[in-house]
Design a protein around this motif. Structure first.
Motif, PDB file in Angstrom:
ATOM      1  N   TYR A  37       0.851  -1.173   0.000  1.00  0.00           N
ATOM      2  CA  TYR A  37       0.000   0.000   0.000  1.00  0.00           C
ATOM      3  C   TYR A  37       0.892   1.230   0.000  1.00  0.00           C
ATOM      4  O   TYR A  37       2.084   1.143   0.301  1.00  0.00           O
ATOM      5  CB  TYR A  37      -0.900   0.041   1.232  1.00  0.00           C
ATOM      6  N   ARG A  38       0.308   2.373  -0.311  1.00  0.00           N
ATOM      7  CA  ARG A  38       1.056   3.611  -0.238  1.00  0.00           C
ATOM      8  C   ARG A  38       0.140   4.738   0.205  1.00  0.00           C
ATOM      9  O   ARG A  38      -1.068   4.695   0.002  1.00  0.00           O
ATOM     10  CB  ARG A  38       1.718   3.956  -1.572  1.00  0.00           C
ATOM     11  N   GLN A  39       0.737   5.733   0.803  1.00  0.00           N
ATOM     12  CA  GLN A  39      -0.018   6.886   1.269  1.00  0.00           C
ATOM     13  C   GLN A  39       0.787   8.154   1.016  1.00  0.00           C
ATOM     14  O   GLN A  39       1.864   8.335   1.577  1.00  0.00           O
ATOM     15  CB  GLN A  39      -0.361   6.764   2.751  1.00  0.00           C
ATOM     16  N   LYS A  43      -3.458  12.396   1.494  1.00  0.00           N
ATOM     17  CA  LYS A  43      -4.316  11.470   0.784  1.00  0.00           C
ATOM     18  C   LYS A  43      -4.548  10.200   1.596  1.00  0.00           C
ATOM     19  O   LYS A  43      -3.808   9.899   2.534  1.00  0.00           O
ATOM     20  CB  LYS A  43      -3.721  11.107  -0.579  1.00  0.00           C
ATOM     21  N   ARG A  45      -4.739   6.141   2.301  1.00  0.00           N
ATOM     22  CA  ARG A  45      -3.879   5.031   1.954  1.00  0.00           C
ATOM     23  C   ARG A  45      -4.483   4.276   0.782  1.00  0.00           C
ATOM     24  O   ARG A  45      -5.683   3.991   0.759  1.00  0.00           O
ATOM     25  CB  ARG A  45      -3.693   4.106   3.158  1.00  0.00           C
ATOM     26  N   GLU A  46      -3.652   3.947  -0.178  1.00  0.00           N
ATOM     27  CA  GLU A  46      -4.079   3.327  -1.417  1.00  0.00           C
ATOM     28  C   GLU A  46      -3.449   1.948  -1.569  1.00  0.00           C
ATOM     29  O   GLU A  46      -2.242   1.779  -1.390  1.00  0.00           O
ATOM     30  CB  GLU A  46      -3.686   4.219  -2.600  1.00  0.00           C
ATOM     31  N   TRP A  47      -4.257   0.987  -1.925  1.00  0.00           N
ATOM     32  CA  TRP A  47      -3.734  -0.329  -2.236  1.00  0.00           C
ATOM     33  C   TRP A  47      -2.987  -0.273  -3.563  1.00  0.00           C
ATOM     34  O   TRP A  47      -3.446   0.349  -4.520  1.00  0.00           O
ATOM     35  CB  TRP A  47      -4.879  -1.346  -2.314  1.00  0.00           C
ATOM     36  N   VAL A  48      -1.851  -0.931  -3.632  1.00  0.00           N
ATOM     37  CA  VAL A  48      -1.010  -0.896  -4.826  1.00  0.00           C
ATOM     38  C   VAL A  48      -0.932  -2.246  -5.512  1.00  0.00           C
ATOM     39  O   VAL A  48      -1.137  -2.356  -6.719  1.00  0.00           O
ATOM     40  CB  VAL A  48       0.413  -0.414  -4.485  1.00  0.00           C
ATOM     41  N   VAL A  60      -3.037  -2.246  -8.910  1.00  0.00           N
ATOM     42  CA  VAL A  60      -3.878  -1.101  -9.199  1.00  0.00           C
ATOM     43  C   VAL A  60      -3.508  -0.609 -10.599  1.00  0.00           C
ATOM     44  O   VAL A  60      -2.353  -0.740 -11.033  1.00  0.00           O
ATOM     45  CB  VAL A  60      -3.673   0.007  -8.137  1.00  0.00           C
ATOM     46  N   SER A  62      -2.912   2.149 -12.003  1.00  0.00           N
ATOM     47  CA  SER A  62      -1.905   3.190 -12.167  1.00  0.00           C
ATOM     48  C   SER A  62      -0.464   2.669 -12.164  1.00  0.00           C
ATOM     49  O   SER A  62       0.443   3.381 -12.596  1.00  0.00           O
ATOM     50  CB  SER A  62      -2.059   4.264 -11.091  1.00  0.00           C
ATOM     51  N   TYR A  93       5.385   3.882   1.521  1.00  0.00           N
ATOM     52  CA  TYR A  93       4.936   2.567   1.088  1.00  0.00           C
ATOM     53  C   TYR A  93       4.922   1.604   2.267  1.00  0.00           C
ATOM     54  O   TYR A  93       5.898   1.482   3.003  1.00  0.00           O
ATOM     55  CB  TYR A  93       5.849   2.036  -0.020  1.00  0.00           C
TER      56      TYR A  93
END
Length: 119
Positions: A37-39, A43, A45-48, A60, A62, A93
């Motif tokens: 994941y990343r943040q 923003k 936290r986004e799963w990668v 993901v 992107s 990350y």
């Protein structure tokens, strides 16, 4: 006692590459899915990416074609190879893993490692 330790973050110019590592340690019976994941600042936290215990991977949109998640079960380690990095990849990350350690499995998180991509 279970711990996830991340390494490999740093500063890189746009277009460059980095390889992140996530090593699990402690009293581990088994490790299921592992994920990154990343943040970014300000923003959510986004799963990668994720990788199953069998090696099935999902990303993901992107990062598709640029990032590769892998794992070495003998070393209890997951990796994230990041190529063609962009400034928008800048984030902390985090590694996550589903780990069984003597009882019911649960999710664990690493401490995070900073990735900064300069333009």
């Amino acid at each position: 006692q279970v711990q996830l330790v991340e390494s490999g973050g740093g500063l890189v110019q746009a277009g460059g590459s980095l390889r992140l590592s996530c090593a699990a340690s402690g009293s581990i019976f088994s490790i299921g899915v592992m994920a990154w994941y990343r943040q970014a600042p300000g923003k959510l936290r986004e799963w990668v990416a994720r990788i199953s215990d069998r090696g099935t991977t999902v990303y993901v949109d992107s990062v598709k074609g640029r990032f590769t998640i892998s794992r070495d079960n003998a070393k209890k380690t997951a990796y994230l190879q990041m190529n063609s990095l962009k400034p928008e990849d800048t984030a902390v990350y985090y590694c996550s893993a589903y780990i069984v350690s003597g009882g019911p499995g649960m999710g664990y998180w690493g401490q995070g490692t900073q990735v900064t991509v300069s333009s």
